[in-house]
Write a protein that holds these residues in place. Sequence first.
Motif, PDB file in Angstrom:
ATOM      1  N   PHE A 163     -24.357 -10.897 -43.920  1.00 30.30           N
ATOM      2  CA  PHE A 163     -24.787  -9.796 -43.062  1.00 30.30           C
ATOM      3  C   PHE A 163     -25.206 -10.265 -41.675  1.00 30.30           C
ATOM      4  N   GLU A 164     -26.057 -11.290 -41.613  1.00 29.31           N
ATOM      5  CA  GLU A 164     -26.581 -11.727 -40.316  1.00 29.31           C
ATOM      6  C   GLU A 164     -25.494 -12.304 -39.427  1.00 29.31           C
ATOM      7  N   ALA A 165     -24.574 -13.054 -40.008  1.00 30.01           N
ATOM      8  CA  ALA A 165     -23.475 -13.621 -39.228  1.00 30.01           C
ATOM      9  C   ALA A 165     -22.542 -12.520 -38.727  1.00 30.01           C
ATOM     10  N   ASP A 166     -22.284 -11.517 -39.563  1.00 30.24           N
ATOM     11  CA  ASP A 166     -21.451 -10.395 -39.129  1.00 30.24           C
ATOM     12  C   ASP A 166     -22.109  -9.644 -37.980  1.00 30.24           C
ATOM     13  N   MET A 167     -23.434  -9.482 -38.064  1.00 28.35           N
ATOM     14  CA  MET A 167     -24.180  -8.798 -37.016  1.00 28.35           C
ATOM     15  C   MET A 167     -24.060  -9.538 -35.689  1.00 28.35           C
TER      16      MET A 167
END
Length: 319
Positions: free
Chosen positions: A137-141
């Motif tokens: 999630f954080e990397a996609d964000m």
Amino acid sequence: MSATVAVIAHRKKTLGAGLDRLRVLITEHDVGELLWYEVPKSKKAPKRVRKALKQGADLVFVWGGDGMVQRCADVLAGTGVPMAILPAGTGNLFATSLGVPVDLEEAVRIGFHGEQRKLDLGMLNGEHFAVMAGAGFEADMIADADREAKGRLGRLAYIGAAARHLGGPLVPMTVTIDGTRWFEGEASCLLLGNIGTISGGIEAFDDARPDDGWLEVGVSTAQGPIQWARVLGRMAAGRSDESPFVRITRARKVSARFGAPLMYELDGGDREQTTELDVSVVPGALTVCVPAVREPADTAEPGEPAGASRRGDEGTWTG
């Protein structure tokens, strides 16, 4: 003997009166040779850092944000050559955590007269990071918060990107820490922190320190707006480890295997998708110029001026 000073600058980043003013400020100090390199993007920086080291750089000023710092730190790791950060990026998380202000004159002064501290770095799949790394999630964000949006909107760019990925799927994940299987199940995010604050100004790890020889490790099983709102609320209150959707610990070595390819990131820079992450802490890998800590007048040692402070490991004193 006068020092050889190198400047590695992301020419699209801004700070104070700009790079022309930086050149003037540096020449006001005892500099022998000034090596000056400007790059259009952070991925071009490592080649310039290697060139500066070959030319005998004694001190390297890095002008840019966390991504620029990460690229330069990856080359400077283990060399003992100190880095002075000129925080010209959007978040400047590493500089802020070390007390380096978004002030050109003061940042230059710290580079020449501050304390030199040896700090830890993380190593992920062969590449160093200074702030944090993550997958899911954080990397996609981060990948979604494009450079233009970050420049115009700052933290709001991360909030908008996060909202677009809240409904992302959970992925089978196995995480081993220091040789022991620690997590096995479906998760939306894996985080690894060298400092506490991650992209978007989120306080993810309350007790992280870049000089303790450990990395913070977190896994989130949150999915959807309601669960993520609860996670972020606990983070904002400084109680990340109390969330039912978060597990947090610390380790020296971490191995993660994913059931589907996930994008990962280091210090805000996205990388290609992978199904495996191998991570370790590298204690004292990077020497960084930070504000000198002055001792109170009543604690100065006999024969030392009140308020004197040590500078790095050199044994010299600055008043």
